[in-house]
Write an enzyme that holds these catalytic residues in place. Sequence first.
Site, PDB file in Angstrom:
ATOM      1  N   ALA A  74     -15.359  -9.454 -40.512  1.00 10.47           N
ATOM      2  CA  ALA A  74     -14.993  -9.684 -39.720  1.00 10.47           C
ATOM      3  C   ALA A  74     -13.586 -10.854 -39.635  1.00 10.47           C
ATOM      4  CB  ALA A  74     -16.521 -10.222 -38.414  1.00 10.47           C
ATOM      5  N   ASP A  75     -12.833 -11.127 -38.851  1.00  7.72           N
ATOM      6  CA  ASP A  75     -11.822 -11.831 -39.036  1.00  7.72           C
ATOM      7  C   ASP A  75     -11.821 -12.242 -37.636  1.00  7.72           C
ATOM      8  OD1 ASP A  75      -9.994 -13.826 -40.700  1.00  7.72           O
ATOM      9  OD2 ASP A  75      -8.633 -12.873 -40.040  1.00  7.72           O
ATOM     10  N   THR A  76     -11.048 -13.763 -37.288  1.00  7.98           N
ATOM     11  CA  THR A  76     -10.346 -14.135 -36.749  1.00  7.98           C
ATOM     12  C   THR A  76      -9.771 -14.854 -36.180  1.00  7.98           C
ATOM     13  OG1 THR A  76     -13.020 -14.493 -35.917  1.00  7.98           O
ATOM     14  CG2 THR A  76     -11.685 -15.687 -34.142  1.00  7.98           C
ATOM     15  N   SER A  98     -12.415  -9.633 -35.192  1.00  8.09           N
ATOM     16  CA  SER A  98     -12.283  -8.195 -36.104  1.00  8.09           C
ATOM     17  C   SER A  98     -13.192  -8.183 -35.847  1.00  8.09           C
ATOM     18  CB  SER A  98     -10.609  -8.068 -36.445  1.00  8.09           C
ATOM     19  OG  SER A  98     -11.265  -8.860 -37.816  1.00  8.09           O
TER      20      SER A  98
END
Length: 207
Positions: free
Chosen positions: A73-75, A118
Amino acid sequence: MDATVAGGELVLASRSPQRRAILETLGVPFRVRVSDAEERTDGDPIAVAVENARRKALAVADGEPPGTLVLGADTVIVDDLDDRAVAGERAVGKPADAAEAAAMLRRWSGRGHHVASSVAVVRAAAAGGHELVLAEADTTLVRFRELGEDELDWYVATGEWRDRAGGYAIQLRGTLLVDGIDGDWWTVVGLPVALLARRLPGLLRRP
């Protein structure tokens, strides 16, 4: 359960305590293995977030038994000046120090910005032939109140900006800076739960 995510242990490829807490809150069994994949910041924000999540998941999948499901995940914050569509705008990551955190918060003051989170789900396979099950992002519009310098000084002094995209934590004292949101709250925290519930509901309803 979805056939695409049936069986296999779930591994969270993230050091984020927020993402860990979200999965624990939802009762999802998992273990953590931190990815050493480098995070990109250049390019379209949505594409950057998805690519970072994919890289993290694939890096961890390389060391896992076949059939293991790896969640990356990434933000990022999307620096859109007038709440318009997010495509083509600039991605903003984590502040390097207190001065950069304060500058970010001044920029958000009195206006809206989008947060993009994501996810990438990879099923590990032998010889590196991993299967990319999902790689998508969700966005939520966050509107900040008009902030005074005393509020900015107070918030920066809390230290919550550390390791936070955009320099704030909406699930903690950062919520006092926010006027409202339009979208999935969990996306702002760091994991697009609504997106996962739509696309891979079985991943969140594991026994």
